[in-house]
Design a protein around this motif. Structure first.
Motif, PDB file in Angstrom:
ATOM      1  N   ALA A   1       0.828  -1.201   0.000  1.00  0.00           N
ATOM      2  CA  ALA A   1       0.000   0.000   0.000  1.00  0.00           C
ATOM      3  C   ALA A   1       0.864   1.254   0.000  1.00  0.00           C
ATOM      4  N   GLY A   2       2.032   1.178   0.610  1.00  0.00           N
ATOM      5  CA  GLY A   2       2.991   2.280   0.557  1.00  0.00           C
ATOM      6  C   GLY A   2       2.484   3.577   1.149  1.00  0.00           C
ATOM      7  N   SER A   3       1.794   3.505   2.269  1.00  0.00           N
ATOM      8  CA  SER A   3       1.232   4.697   2.901  1.00  0.00           C
ATOM      9  C   SER A   3       2.204   5.259   3.936  1.00  0.00           C
ATOM     10  N   ALA A   4       2.591   6.529   3.764  1.00  0.00           N
ATOM     11  CA  ALA A   4       3.500   7.160   4.734  1.00  0.00           C
ATOM     12  C   ALA A   4       2.852   7.221   6.108  1.00  0.00           C
ATOM     13  N   THR A   5       1.564   7.579   6.149  1.00  0.00           N
ATOM     14  CA  THR A   5       0.852   7.606   7.425  1.00  0.00           C
ATOM     15  C   THR A   5       0.810   6.223   8.052  1.00  0.00           C
ATOM     16  N   GLY A   6       0.633   5.190   7.214  1.00  0.00           N
ATOM     17  CA  GLY A   6       0.612   3.825   7.718  1.00  0.00           C
ATOM     18  C   GLY A   6       1.926   3.428   8.365  1.00  0.00           C
ATOM     19  N   TYR A   7       3.049   3.820   7.746  1.00  0.00           N
ATOM     20  CA  TYR A   7       4.358   3.495   8.325  1.00  0.00           C
ATOM     21  C   TYR A   7       4.545   4.174   9.681  1.00  0.00           C
ATOM     22  N   ILE A   8       4.145   5.446   9.761  1.00  0.00           N
ATOM     23  CA  ILE A   8       4.282   6.164  11.037  1.00  0.00           C
ATOM     24  C   ILE A   8       3.357   5.552  12.089  1.00  0.00           C
TER      25      ILE A   8
END
Length: 466
Positions: free
Chosen positions: A236-243
């Motif tokens: 999915a490559g979500s920046a918010t998801g990684y954080i």
């Protein structure tokens, strides 16, 4: 010579206890309700807004009917009152809303979602809630992979909502699936949005891991579901998801560390240390946001979100106390929202920050209510996780992995709420209301009148896996 006694000492053999068919059907319905909330926009992309609205309203009515039939034990004095106050204030906004049509439509969604949460929390025990949530997440993860595989193998071109293949390129924001499974691009799953897929996949990893640690059966399959969910989360490559994943990991580590403290005073140093780390980390994240988001392939303004926030702040300044009226999400057919803020030529449906969204819609009063709702939830879920189960003189009862779920969910949605308004609707709101309600109704897993009465009525085994 052996003589058979007519009065055996042991009980006659009997079949093992089984759940009643009616209760299995009830739990299957709860799985459908949770799947509907978790899948979110998948229903709209597949069948359109009319069918989706019919499913939402019909399922809400059916759950209310089931509630009256089952009549589960509920302590009505122990409700999440701040959450109820927020819902009541949102409802009251009908009297001053400048977009009353949008307010009425979205209030219906809010009431249905809240009712479904209370229904599930009252008819299922803690263990069943985790099992049911895991089943719903398996459907979402499995169908997301199957959908992306179908598009990549058989269609081989991007697909628009309604299962419509599109060979001629259009703005990628319009695609339901971009056919990226084999080319390394971002996956969107059945939700049609990578930023919606990522948090659900992260939630799936959390729930499956809790089931695995708790000794659930079919552990190899559970490991496979964790791997699939992790794969979809990464793709999915979500920046918010990684954080959010980092936030969940920090909360998990803190809880496990707090559980090792043998006296309440020993936790003080940990609280101070983590407060320093948390404040310092937040400041460092803000100062280094350019480098961080560039490394994650995102702009420093979170892909245009600062422009959306600026427009929202302008409206907030005009009506700061009571706001403009509830509308979560923004109904783009409403003239006040249609074309107000555009992203890739499409009207935006949220403020991409849940706090700004609430402040614009319900003013300072609404913001105070939602802040108190989350503070109460975080407070209760935290001690639900770190305190050893105790309701008598015994102080050595083991911790349950299930008690971690509300706190880890809270960490996920609080981070997500910085750049998304998703925690205010669908699965974000449903699980918040569900866990807040269940913690107050049954503060001890498997103990207390509600949990024990439900288990006895259904003929459940005394020992169950989470």
């Amino acid at each position: 010579m052996a003589v058979h006694s007519k009065h055996p000492a042991s009980a006659p053999p009997a079949a093992p206890l089984r759940e009643k068919t009616s209760h299995l059907a009830l739990r299957a319905w709860c799985i459908f309700v949770l799947f509907t909330a978790l899948a979110g926009t998948a229903w709209v992309h597949a069948f359109g807004e009319g069918v989706t609205a019919a499913i939402a309203i019909g399922s809400g009515i059916f759950s209310v009917v089931l509630w009256f039939i089952v009549r589960p034990p509920v302590n009505w004095r122990r409700l999440p009152w701040f959450l109820a106050g927020y819902v009541a204030w949102a409802t009251l906004s009908l009297t001053w809303s400048v977009w009353i049509g949008a307010t009425a439509i979205t209030l219906l969604l809010l009431w249905i979602t809240t009712t479904q949460a209370l229904f599930i929390g009252s008819v299922l025990t803690w263990r069943e809630i985790v099992r049911t949530l895991a089943s719903a997440l398996k459907w979402v993860m499995g169908l997301s992979l199957i959908f992306e595989l179908w598009v990549a193998v058989f269609v081989q071109v991007p697909v628009l909502p309604g299962f419509v293949p599109r060979e001629e390129p259009v703005d990628p924001i319009l695609y339901w699936s971009r056919a990226n499974l084999f080319d390394g691009g971002r996956l969107q799953g059945i939700m049609g949005n990578a930023n919606l897929l990522a948090p659900v996949a992260l939630l799936a990893v959390i729930v499956f891991a809790i089931r695995l640690v708790g000794g659930a059966p079919r552990r190899v399959l559970l490991g496979g579901w964790i791997a699939l969910s992790g794969y979809l989360f990464i793709r999915a490559g979500s920046a918010t998801g990684y954080i959010a994943a980092i936030g969940v990991a920090i909360v998990l580590g803190t809880v496990l560390l707090m559980r090792r403290a043998k006296a309440p005073g020993e936790r003080t140093k940990y609280y101070i240390g983590y407060a320093v780390v948390g404040i310092g980390g937040t400041i460092a994240l803000w100062l280094l946001r350019d480098r961080l988001f560039t490394a994650l392939g995102r702009a420093a303004d979170l892909t245009g979100r600062e422009e959306i926030w600026a427009a929202v702040r302008e409206r907030i300044a005009e009506r700061p106390v009571i706001g403009w009226g509830y509308s979560t999400p923004w109904v783009t057919s409403e003239p006040a929202f249609d074309g107000w803020v555009n992203d890739h030529g499409q009207s935006v449906m949220q403020a991409h920050n849940m706090w700004l969204d609430v402040l614009m819609q319900l003013g300072i009063i609404g913001l105070v209510l939602i802040v108190l709702t989350y503070l109460a939830f975080v407070w209760r879920s935290w001690f639900f996780a770190v305190d050893r189960p105790r309701w008598d003189l015994r102080s050595d009862r083991p911790y349950s992995p299930i008690s971690l779920l509300p706190s880890l969910f809270g960490a996920l949605v609080l981070v997500q709420g910085v750049s998304e308004s998703a925690p205010l609707l669908l699965w974000g709101w449903l699980l918040l209301a569900l866990f807040a309600f269940k913690i107050k109704q049954s503060p001890h897993i498997g103990e207390g009148p509600a949990e024990q009465r439900l288990a006895i009525e259904r003929g459940e085994l005394t020992r169950q896996s989470p």
